[in-house]
Motif scaffolding. Sequence first.
Motif, short mmCIF file in Angstrom:
data_model
loop_
_atom_site.label_atom_id
_atom_site.label_comp_id
_atom_site.label_asym_id
_atom_site.label_seq_id
_atom_site.Cartn_x
_atom_site.Cartn_y
_atom_site.Cartn_z
N PRO A 1 0.78 -1.23 0.00
CA PRO A 1 0.00 0.00 0.00
C PRO A 1 0.82 1.29 0.00
N ALA A 2 2.15 1.19 0.15
CA ALA A 2 2.97 2.39 -0.05
C ALA A 2 2.74 2.94 -1.45
N ALA A 3 2.44 2.05 -2.40
CA ALA A 3 2.19 2.49 -3.78
C ALA A 3 0.96 3.39 -3.88
N LEU A 4 0.01 3.23 -2.95
CA LEU A 4 -1.20 4.05 -2.99
C LEU A 4 -0.88 5.52 -2.81
N VAL B 1 -7.69 -9.01 6.35
CA VAL B 1 -8.01 -8.62 4.99
C VAL B 1 -9.23 -7.71 5.03
N VAL B 2 -9.14 -6.61 4.31
CA VAL B 2 -10.23 -5.63 4.26
C VAL B 2 -10.71 -5.49 2.82
N VAL B 3 -12.00 -5.63 2.61
CA VAL B 3 -12.59 -5.49 1.28
C VAL B 3 -13.46 -4.24 1.26
N ASP B 4 -13.15 -3.34 0.33
CA ASP B 4 -13.95 -2.12 0.16
C ASP B 4 -14.15 -1.92 -1.34
N ARG B 5 -15.38 -2.24 -1.79
CA ARG B 5 -15.69 -2.21 -3.22
C ARG B 5 -14.73 -3.16 -3.97
N ASN B 6 -14.03 -2.69 -4.97
CA ASN B 6 -13.14 -3.61 -5.71
C ASN B 6 -11.74 -3.66 -5.12
N LEU C 1 6.61 6.32 8.35
CA LEU C 1 5.92 5.06 8.59
C LEU C 1 4.68 4.98 7.70
N LEU C 2 4.44 3.80 7.17
CA LEU C 2 3.38 3.62 6.19
C LEU C 2 2.01 3.97 6.74
N GLN C 3 1.71 3.49 7.93
CA GLN C 3 0.39 3.79 8.51
C GLN C 3 0.17 5.28 8.62
N ASP C 4 1.18 6.01 9.07
CA ASP C 4 1.04 7.47 9.23
C ASP C 4 0.76 8.14 7.90
N ARG C 5 1.49 7.74 6.87
CA ARG C 5 1.34 8.39 5.57
C ARG C 5 -0.01 8.05 4.92
N LEU C 6 -0.48 6.83 5.11
CA LEU C 6 -1.78 6.47 4.56
C LEU C 6 -2.90 7.24 5.25
N VAL C 7 -2.80 7.38 6.55
CA VAL C 7 -3.80 8.16 7.29
C VAL C 7 -3.78 9.61 6.80
N ALA C 8 -2.58 10.16 6.63
CA ALA C 8 -2.45 11.55 6.16
C ALA C 8 -3.03 11.72 4.76
N ALA C 9 -2.99 10.63 3.96
CA ALA C 9 -3.54 10.69 2.60
C ALA C 9 -5.05 10.59 2.57
N GLY C 10 -5.65 10.29 3.72
CA GLY C 10 -7.10 10.29 3.82
C GLY C 10 -7.76 8.94 3.77
N VAL C 11 -6.97 7.84 3.81
CA VAL C 11 -7.62 6.53 3.82
C VAL C 11 -8.15 6.22 5.21
N ASP C 12 -9.12 5.34 5.25
CA ASP C 12 -9.70 4.89 6.52
C ASP C 12 -8.90 3.66 6.95
N PHE C 13 -7.84 3.87 7.71
CA PHE C 13 -6.90 2.81 8.03
C PHE C 13 -7.51 1.81 9.00
N ARG D 1 -11.51 2.06 2.89
CA ARG D 1 -10.98 1.30 4.02
C ARG D 1 -9.78 0.49 3.55
N VAL D 2 -8.65 0.69 4.20
CA VAL D 2 -7.39 0.09 3.77
C VAL D 2 -6.66 -0.49 4.97
N SER D 3 -6.14 -1.69 4.83
CA SER D 3 -5.23 -2.25 5.82
C SER D 3 -3.84 -2.32 5.21
N ALA D 4 -2.83 -2.22 6.06
CA ALA D 4 -1.43 -2.27 5.62
C ALA D 4 -0.57 -2.53 6.85
N PHE D 5 0.71 -2.69 6.63
CA PHE D 5 1.66 -2.92 7.73
C PHE D 5 1.56 -1.77 8.72
#
Length: 231
Positions: free
Chosen positions: A142-145, A204-209, A182-194, A161-165
């Motif tokens: 998910p760093a790629a996100l 495993v988290v499924v959100d739409r596709n 840290l990945l979690q911090d950056r994903l939260v800052a990007a606006g994902v629902d961690f 909704r996204v899960s990651a390390f």
Amino acid sequence: MSKILFVLTGADHWTLADGTPHPTGFWAEEAAAPYEAFKAAGHDVVVATPGGVVPTVDQGSLAPEYNGGQEGADKVERTLASMAELRQPLKLSEVNLDDYAAVFYPGGHGPMEDLSTDTESGRLLTRTLESGKPLGVVCHGPAALLAATREDGTNSFAGYRVSAFTNIEETQAGLADKAKWLLQDRLVAAGVDFQEGEPWIPKVVVDRNLVTGQNPASAAPLAAELLKKLA
């Protein structure tokens, strides 16, 4: 059956906060377990990397302690050795999404180095998300996100909704205090629902596709969810 695109890091190191290159690449289990599942279900796998670089496996991920013992480690090594696709990757810039039924990003610390800022990968992720095709991303994948941004500067995955390390897992792995970020911090800052689960337990988290997994143990369950979407 259909083709599934594996997008792997081209990096063989992760630059730490003090400038030290930490040897890494992709994490063995996160590529091997889904590969076996997809091939067993009759799908073809195509690998792509930035620049078409032959991807490097994180040597640490081949250790028995990360594979349930020596037997598991040997099995993962055999699977990787059988993956001819790893040795003939496409360039990300040459990928045509129309050719694939699903897209999958394994992790390892490598994506923190290259895919986190790779605009080609970011555009592919945005197109895949918008296409409705199944998109799987696991662990540090998910760093790629972070590179998937829209014209207005917002992240394409904001609100998903996204899960990651997790930060806790990075701390327990001994690298949190050495990392630039840290990945979690950056994903939260990007606006994902961690979505954070217990350390090292499959989540495993499924959100739409979009299907995301927290850690290496989540790779096989994630592959099973992707296969459900392809059924």
